[in-house]
Motif scaffolding. Structure first.
Motif, PDB file in Angstrom:
ATOM      1  N   THR A 126      92.480  37.784  71.840  1.00 31.62           N
ATOM      2  CA  THR A 126      91.869  36.977  72.892  1.00 31.62           C
ATOM      3  C   THR A 126      90.911  35.947  72.307  1.00 31.62           C
ATOM      4  OG1 THR A 126      89.882  38.315  73.285  1.00 31.62           O
ATOM      5  CG2 THR A 126      91.931  39.045  74.341  1.00 31.62           C
ATOM      6  N   LEU A 127      90.510  35.037  73.172  1.00 32.56           N
ATOM      7  CA  LEU A 127      89.518  34.044  72.781  1.00 32.56           C
ATOM      8  C   LEU A 127      88.211  34.716  72.363  1.00 32.56           C
ATOM      9  CD1 LEU A 127      88.664  31.067  72.591  1.00 32.56           C
ATOM     10  CD2 LEU A 127      88.086  31.148  75.027  1.00 32.56           C
ATOM     11  N   ALA A 128      87.825  35.758  73.081  1.00 33.24           N
ATOM     12  CA  ALA A 128      86.592  36.483  72.742  1.00 33.24           C
ATOM     13  C   ALA A 128      86.671  37.082  71.345  1.00 33.24           C
ATOM     14  CB  ALA A 128      86.338  37.580  73.776  1.00 33.24           C
ATOM     15  N   ASN A 129      87.814  37.673  70.988  1.00 32.60           N
ATOM     16  CA  ASN A 129      87.985  38.241  69.644  1.00 32.60           C
ATOM     17  C   ASN A 129      87.875  37.157  68.573  1.00 32.60           C
ATOM     18  OD1 ASN A 129      90.431  40.091  71.292  1.00 32.60           O
ATOM     19  ND2 ASN A 129      88.684  41.102  70.337  1.00 32.60           N
ATOM     20  N   ALA A 130      88.537  36.025  68.816  1.00 35.89           N
ATOM     21  CA  ALA A 130      88.519  34.934  67.834  1.00 35.89           C
ATOM     22  C   ALA A 130      87.116  34.379  67.657  1.00 35.89           C
ATOM     23  CB  ALA A 130      89.484  33.834  68.267  1.00 35.89           C
ATOM     24  N   LEU A 131      86.379  34.241  68.760  1.00 37.86           N
ATOM     25  CA  LEU A 131      85.021  33.707  68.670  1.00 37.86           C
ATOM     26  C   LEU A 131      84.083  34.717  68.007  1.00 37.86           C
ATOM     27  CD1 LEU A 131      83.619  31.080  69.373  1.00 37.86           C
ATOM     28  CD2 LEU A 131      82.937  32.086  71.551  1.00 37.86           C
ATOM     29  N   ALA A 132      84.324  36.010  68.229  1.00 32.10           N
ATOM     30  CA  ALA A 132      83.535  37.045  67.555  1.00 32.10           C
ATOM     31  C   ALA A 132      83.733  36.969  66.042  1.00 32.10           C
ATOM     32  CB  ALA A 132      83.917  38.422  68.079  1.00 32.10           C
ATOM     33  N   ALA A 133      84.972  36.745  65.608  1.00 38.15           N
ATOM     34  CA  ALA A 133      85.247  36.610  64.174  1.00 38.15           C
ATOM     35  C   ALA A 133      84.599  35.349  63.609  1.00 38.15           C
ATOM     36  CB  ALA A 133      86.753  36.583  63.937  1.00 38.15           C
ATOM     37  N   TYR A 134      84.653  34.281  64.359  1.00 40.13           N
ATOM     38  CA  TYR A 134      84.031  33.013  63.961  1.00 40.13           C
ATOM     39  C   TYR A 134      82.535  33.208  63.723  1.00 40.13           C
ATOM     40  CZ  TYR A 134      82.315  28.186  64.674  1.00 40.13           C
ATOM     41  OH  TYR A 134      81.669  26.971  64.562  1.00 40.13           O
ATOM     42  N   ASN A 135      81.877  33.944  64.624  1.00 38.33           N
ATOM     43  CA  ASN A 135      80.442  34.175  64.504  1.00 38.33           C
ATOM     44  C   ASN A 135      80.116  35.197  63.411  1.00 38.33           C
ATOM     45  OD1 ASN A 135      78.666  32.723  66.655  1.00 38.33           O
ATOM     46  ND2 ASN A 135      80.539  33.266  67.725  1.00 38.33           N
ATOM     47  N   LYS A 136      80.968  36.198  63.259  1.00 41.18           N
ATOM     48  CA  LYS A 136      80.747  37.198  62.202  1.00 41.18           C
ATOM     49  C   LYS A 136      80.752  36.532  60.833  1.00 41.18           C
ATOM     50  CE  LYS A 136      82.521  41.534  60.298  1.00 41.18           C
ATOM     51  NZ  LYS A 136      83.582  42.570  60.386  1.00 41.18           N
ATOM     52  N   ALA A 137      81.654  35.586  60.646  1.00 39.35           N
ATOM     53  CA  ALA A 137      81.727  34.880  59.365  1.00 39.35           C
ATOM     54  C   ALA A 137      80.464  34.076  59.090  1.00 39.35           C
ATOM     55  CB  ALA A 137      82.948  33.967  59.348  1.00 39.35           C
ATOM     56  N   ARG A 138      79.739  33.755  60.134  1.00 42.39           N
ATOM     57  CA  ARG A 138      78.495  32.982  60.003  1.00 42.39           C
ATOM     58  C   ARG A 138      77.264  33.866  60.164  1.00 42.39           C
ATOM     59  NH1 ARG A 138      82.640  30.505  61.287  1.00 42.39           N
ATOM     60  NH2 ARG A 138      83.039  28.294  60.890  1.00 42.39           N
ATOM     61  N   HIS A 139      77.503  35.181  60.222  1.00 41.51           N
ATOM     62  CA  HIS A 139      76.419  36.173  60.343  1.00 41.51           C
ATOM     63  C   HIS A 139      75.554  35.887  61.573  1.00 41.51           C
ATOM     64  CE1 HIS A 139      77.598  37.432  56.334  1.00 41.51           C
ATOM     65  NE2 HIS A 139      77.459  36.174  55.923  1.00 41.51           N
ATOM     66  N   THR A 140      76.236  35.540  62.661  1.00 45.52           N
ATOM     67  CA  THR A 140      75.547  35.209  63.911  1.00 45.52           C
ATOM     68  C   THR A 140      75.933  36.217  64.983  1.00 45.52           C
ATOM     69  OG1 THR A 140      75.669  32.855  63.348  1.00 45.52           O
ATOM     70  CG2 THR A 140      75.158  33.422  65.638  1.00 45.52           C
ATOM     71  N   PRO A 141      74.969  36.893  65.609  1.00 45.74           N
ATOM     72  CA  PRO A 141      75.310  37.817  66.700  1.00 45.74           C
ATOM     73  C   PRO A 141      75.879  37.053  67.893  1.00 45.74           C
ATOM     74  CG  PRO A 141      72.944  37.493  66.587  1.00 45.74           C
ATOM     75  CD  PRO A 141      73.521  36.830  65.367  1.00 45.74           C
TER      76      PRO A 141
END
Length: 292
Positions: free
Chosen positions: A111-126
Motif C-alpha cells: 500500500t501507499l502507507a507501507n511505501a511511505l513508511a519505508a521512505y521515512n524509515k530510510a531517513r530515520h523519520t518517525p
C-alpha cells in the motif's frame, strides 16, 4: 518530528485565552492535550503558561509540536513513490493505479502507507500515516498526506468544508452530455460491504459536476468536479446515468477495455495548512488512458 509555531497576537485576540486562540487556529482537543504533556509545549513570551492564560496584543505565543511515535501497525515496504511535493507539513503524491492507500486484510504490505513508511524509515523519520483524500485502490492520481496532527486537523477541516478542490478524469461508456450535475444520494447496498448505490431514501447527499472533454469510438473522456466525497461517488453516479466507467469491475463488470476503472485524480488544489499559501497540483494522465 518537531515543529515550532510562533504567533504574534493581534488586536482581535486581545483578552482571549490561549485555549480559545489555539482552537480558533485549528488545534484540536487532542493536539492541545498533547501540548500540555510536552515540556515547554506552550510558551507565552518565553514562559510556560497554562491554556487558561489570557493573551494581549503583541504577545508572542510559541507552540512546540513533537511527534516521535512510529505507527508499528504499518510495515515499511519499499515501493516506487511519485512524490510531487514535500515540506515539513505535507506530502502530495501521485498514487499509482493498483496500489491501495491503507493496509487491509487483502493488502497488508503493498500500500501507499507501507511505501511511505519505508521512505521515512530510510531517513530515520518517525511517521504516522494521515491521508486526507483517500483514493480507491485502482484509481490513480493525487492525494495529500499530512505529516503531523496540526496539518491533519486543518486539512481535515478544509475537506469537511469543501475547501479542497479535486478534479478527476474518467473514461465513460457512450456519449455523455456536454456537461451537467448529478445530485443523487449514495448508500451501501444491502448485501455488500464494498458496493454503493444511489438511494434517495437512505443515502447521504452526493453531488458530482461533469463536463465531456472528448468523444471517440463510443467512449467519452469526462472531467469531474466533486462537491461531496462519498465512497465510489463518481463510479456510482456514472452508473446511475447509464454511462459507467469502463473497466470498473464493481459497477460495469462486463467491460474489460481497461484492467481497472478508468478514473484518475488529475488536479488538486487547497490552502496549505501552515503557510496558508494556495497550492495547486496536476498529475500526468496515465499511460492506460491512451485507449481514448
Amino acid at each position: 518530528m518537531e515543529r515550532i509555531f510562533t504567533y504574534f497576537i493581534p488586536t482581535s485576540a486581545e483578552g482571549s485565552s490561549i485555549l480559545t486562540f489555539l482552537k480558533a487556529n485549528g488545534y484540536s482537543n487532542n493536539i492541545i492535550k498533547n501540548l500540555k504533556k510536552t515540556p515547554d509545549g506552550i510558551l507565552l513570551n518565553g514562559i510556560f503558561r497554562y491554556v487558561t492564560a489570557i493573551l494581549h496584543e503583541n504577545d508572542t505565543l510559541t507552540v512546540t509540536l513533537i511527534e516521535n511515535d512510529i505507527d508499528t501497525s504499518i510495515v515499511p515496504v519499499a515501493a516506487p513513490l511519485d512524490i510531487l511535493y514535500e515540506d515539513e507539513d505535507i506530502y502530495v503524491i501521485n498514487k499509482a493505479a493498483g496500489m491501495a492507500v491503507h493496509p487491509s486484510i487483502n493488502h497488508y504490505e503493498n500500500t501507499l502507507a507501507n511505501a511511505l513508511a519505508a521512505y521515512n524509515k530510510a531517513r530515520h523519520t518517525p511517521m504516522t500515516f494521515r491521508c486526507i483524500n483517500r483514493l480507491d485502490r485502482d484509481t490513480s492520481g493525487l492525494t495529500v498526506i499530512a505529516k503531523h496532527q496540526l496539518a491533519s486537523a486543518r486539512l481535515g477541516s478544509a475537506m469537511k468544508n469543501r475547501e479542497i478542490h479535486r478534479e478527476y478524469l474518467g473514461i465513460a461508456d457512450g456519449y455523455v452530455d456536454d456537461c451537467g450535475t448529478i445530485c443523487a444520494p449514495i448508500a451501501r447496498t444491502a448485501d455488500s460491504l464494498m458496493e454503493r448505490q444511489v438511494d434517495f431514501e437512505h443515502g447521504e447527499s452526493a453531488v458530482t459536476h461533469f463536463k465531456r472533454l472528448k468523444y471517440e469510438n463510443g467512449l467519452s473522456l469526462v472531467s469531474f468536479l466533486l462537491e461531496t466525497g462519498r465512497t465510489h461517488q463518481i463510479r456510482v453516479h456514472m452508473k446511475y446515468i447509464n454511462h459507467p466507467l469502463i473497466g470498473d469491475f464493481l459497477y460495469n463488470p462486463n467491460d474489460h477495455r481497461m484492467m481497472r476503472q478508468a478514473l484518475h485524480a488529475y488536479r488538486l488544489s487547497f490552502v496549505h495548512p501552515v503557510t496558508e499559501k494556495q497550492m495547486s497540483f496536476t498529475a500526468p494522465v496515465p499511460d492506460d488512458f491512451i485507449i481514448l
